[in-house]
Write a protein that holds these residues in place. Structure first.
Motif, mmCIF file in Angstrom:
data_model
loop_
_atom_site.group_PDB
_atom_site.id
_atom_site.type_symbol
_atom_site.label_atom_id
_atom_site.label_comp_id
_atom_site.label_asym_id
_atom_site.label_seq_id
_atom_site.Cartn_x
_atom_site.Cartn_y
_atom_site.Cartn_z
ATOM 1 N N ASP A 11 2.570 3.314 -0.041
ATOM 2 C CA ASP A 11 3.813 5.216 0.151
ATOM 3 C C ASP A 11 3.715 5.093 -1.663
ATOM 4 O O ASP A 11 3.014 4.712 -2.127
ATOM 5 C CB ASP A 11 4.872 4.926 0.555
ATOM 6 N N HIS A 12 3.937 6.736 -1.173
ATOM 7 C CA HIS A 12 4.048 7.075 -2.953
ATOM 8 C C HIS A 12 5.109 6.129 -3.477
ATOM 9 O O HIS A 12 5.007 5.930 -4.741
ATOM 10 C CB HIS A 12 4.686 8.969 -2.663
ATOM 11 N N GLU A 13 6.500 5.945 -2.754
ATOM 12 C CA GLU A 13 7.727 5.154 -3.957
ATOM 13 C C GLU A 13 8.130 3.966 -3.089
ATOM 14 O O GLU A 13 9.157 3.648 -3.046
ATOM 15 C CB GLU A 13 8.792 5.813 -3.482
ATOM 16 N N ARG A 14 7.202 3.909 -1.848
ATOM 17 C CA ARG A 14 7.674 2.336 -0.782
ATOM 18 C C ARG A 14 5.964 1.541 -0.646
ATOM 19 O O ARG A 14 4.734 2.340 -0.649
ATOM 20 C CB ARG A 14 7.607 2.665 0.279
ATOM 21 N N VAL A 15 6.323 0.032 -0.759
ATOM 22 C CA VAL A 15 5.241 -0.418 -0.157
ATOM 23 C C VAL A 15 6.340 -1.376 1.313
ATOM 24 O O VAL A 15 6.234 -1.803 1.095
ATOM 25 C CB VAL A 15 4.964 -2.044 -1.243
ATOM 26 N N LEU A 16 4.916 -1.091 2.577
ATOM 27 C CA LEU A 16 5.070 -0.928 3.473
ATOM 28 C C LEU A 16 4.450 -2.048 4.325
ATOM 29 O O LEU A 16 3.149 -2.991 3.791
ATOM 30 C CB LEU A 16 4.866 -0.015 4.719
ATOM 31 N N ASN A 17 4.726 -2.429 5.447
ATOM 32 C CA ASN A 17 4.261 -4.054 6.137
ATOM 33 C C ASN A 17 4.092 -5.359 5.539
ATOM 34 O O ASN A 17 3.415 -6.026 5.320
ATOM 35 C CB ASN A 17 3.387 -3.614 6.983
ATOM 36 N N THR A 18 5.732 -5.602 4.166
ATOM 37 C CA THR A 18 5.242 -6.713 3.563
ATOM 38 C C THR A 18 5.635 -7.782 4.386
ATOM 39 O O THR A 18 5.353 -9.016 3.274
ATOM 40 C CB THR A 18 6.116 -6.301 2.549
ATOM 41 N N HIS A 19 6.476 -7.506 5.015
ATOM 42 C CA HIS A 19 6.667 -9.267 6.149
ATOM 43 C C HIS A 19 5.069 -9.984 6.470
ATOM 44 O O HIS A 19 4.756 -9.426 6.815
ATOM 45 C CB HIS A 19 7.178 -8.541 7.407
ATOM 46 N N ASP A 20 4.836 -11.060 6.062
ATOM 47 C CA ASP A 20 3.488 -12.181 6.036
ATOM 48 C C ASP A 20 4.028 -12.768 7.477
ATOM 49 O O ASP A 20 4.462 -13.935 7.685
ATOM 50 C CB ASP A 20 4.149 -13.195 5.108
ATOM 51 N N ALA A 21 3.816 -11.929 8.249
ATOM 52 C CA ALA A 21 3.655 -12.880 9.908
ATOM 53 C C ALA A 21 2.485 -13.949 10.078
ATOM 54 O O ALA A 21 2.878 -15.172 10.795
ATOM 55 C CB ALA A 21 3.071 -11.256 11.008
#
Length: 352
Positions: A11-21
């Motif tokens: 995202d502009h200021e975030r990084v999403l879905n970083t959990h390593d399932a």
């Protein structure tokens, strides 16, 4: 169980879905097995230079801890040979003995470390006065490679009268790594092929003026980068995740050119559609450095989705010259394999 999206969204200021399932065993309904895990691991060679010193490859199907372990082993635990002890017989240059010795120790050496053993004792003993031994030891062909540096600066009798450059006025005004001479020990003349040498001949070691000279013998030993950086076998060993750029809505005209400029060179191309309009298309997402500059423009942010493939690592390895980069990667994998065996033995001894 629904499929897990294996992408990291930017995202502009975030990084999403970083959990390593993938590495969370409790999240899987199926029993984990080594065989199934290894089946999905792939290695793809992307590029290798003709001399083998630089290698780009993709490691696919593993988690970040494994990729990072490979990188750290490449940096610090694949052995090489480096100058460890220097016997300085003469140094009348402006560089102090200890500074010159440090410079010599960092010179990369082209010799196969797999043909040598790690030193089991100190390279040099210390006498009762706390001083290094009085004479140079002969060296052991199983543990040592010896180089000699012997150079003296003199005036050039054939130099033009109007010459001002030191290289024209003096002989040996600059000492380069090409001045080192290999001194074989025992059967090394036939056993070490190709013969040991400095990786580069044009490394400036010191500068001299008439009357100044350097005479030294350098003993090399096998070591690891975790003990000293001079033993590190690589100049660089890096990785990054595979970028994914998804254009959700057609981008035309001036917006297409703005979209192209928001990425690194070669990432976005401008094509002409059937209506004669210029349209932005993804040409090579691998070139993207993930700056996210495109998200600054409100008119473009909603038309693109930026992400990275979580289990796709793009490696770049540059050898310092002792071995080819591909050989270094293989040796790093062997070190990792031995580490896992040691861990398995330790765990087995505890749970019995």
């Amino acid at each position: 169980m629904p499929p897990v999206d294996n992408r990291i969204f930017m995202d502009h200021e975030r990084v999403l879905n970083t959990h390593d399932a993938n590495s969370d065993m409790a999240s899987s309904s199926e029993p984990w097995s080594v065989e199934k895990y290894c089946e999905r691991i792939r290695v793809e060679i992307v590029n290798e230079t003709s001399d083998g010193m630089e290698l780009e490859f993709d490691l696919i199907g593993v988690e970040a801890p494994i990729a990072n372990a490979l990188r750290r082993v490449l940096l610090a635990e694949v052995p090489t040979m480096a100058i460890e002890k220097i016997y300085m017989y003469q140094n009348t240059s402006l560089i102090q003995d200890e500074v010159l010795s440090h410079r010599l120790g960092l010179l990369p050496i082209r010799v196969d470390p797999r043909k040598f053993a790690f030193p089991l004792t100190k390279t040099i003993g210390i006498n009762e006065s706390g001083v290094d031994c009085d004479s140079e030891p002969p060296g052991d062909p199983k543990y040592n490679v010896i180089f000699e540096l012997k150079v003296k600066c003199t005036k050039n009798p054939t130099a033009p009268k109007d010459a001002t450059e030191p290289k024209d006025v003096f002989i040996n005004s600059s000492v380069y790594s090409s001045e080192f001479t290999w001194c074989p020990i025992g059967d090394q003349e036939t056993e070490l092929l190709p013969h040991p040498a400095m990786v580069h001949d044009d490394i400036l070691v010191a500068k001299l003026r008439p009357g100044q000279e350097i005479e030294a013998r350098c003993h090399c030993v096998k070591g690891l980068g975790r003990d000293h950086a001079k033993f590190s076998p690589v100049c660089t060993a890096t990785y990054r995740l595979l970028p994914i750029i998804k254009i959700k809505e057609e981008i035309k005209g001036e917006a297409a050119h703005l979209f192209q400029k928001s990425f690194s060179d070669g990432v976005i191309a401008i094509n002409v559609n059937s209506n004669g309009e210029e349209v932005a298309v993804v040409q090579d997402a691998r070139r993207d450095l993930c700056s996210r500059n495109v998200l600054i423009h409100e008119e473009l942010a909603s038309k693109v989705e930026l992400s990275r493939q979580r289990d796709h690592f793009m490696f770049s390895v540059e050898s310092s010259g002792a071995l080819r980069s591909s050989d270094l990667v293989v040796e790093a994998c062997k070190v990792l394999e031995e580490k896992t065996r040691d861990l398995r033995r330790l765990v087995s001894s505890v749970i019995r």
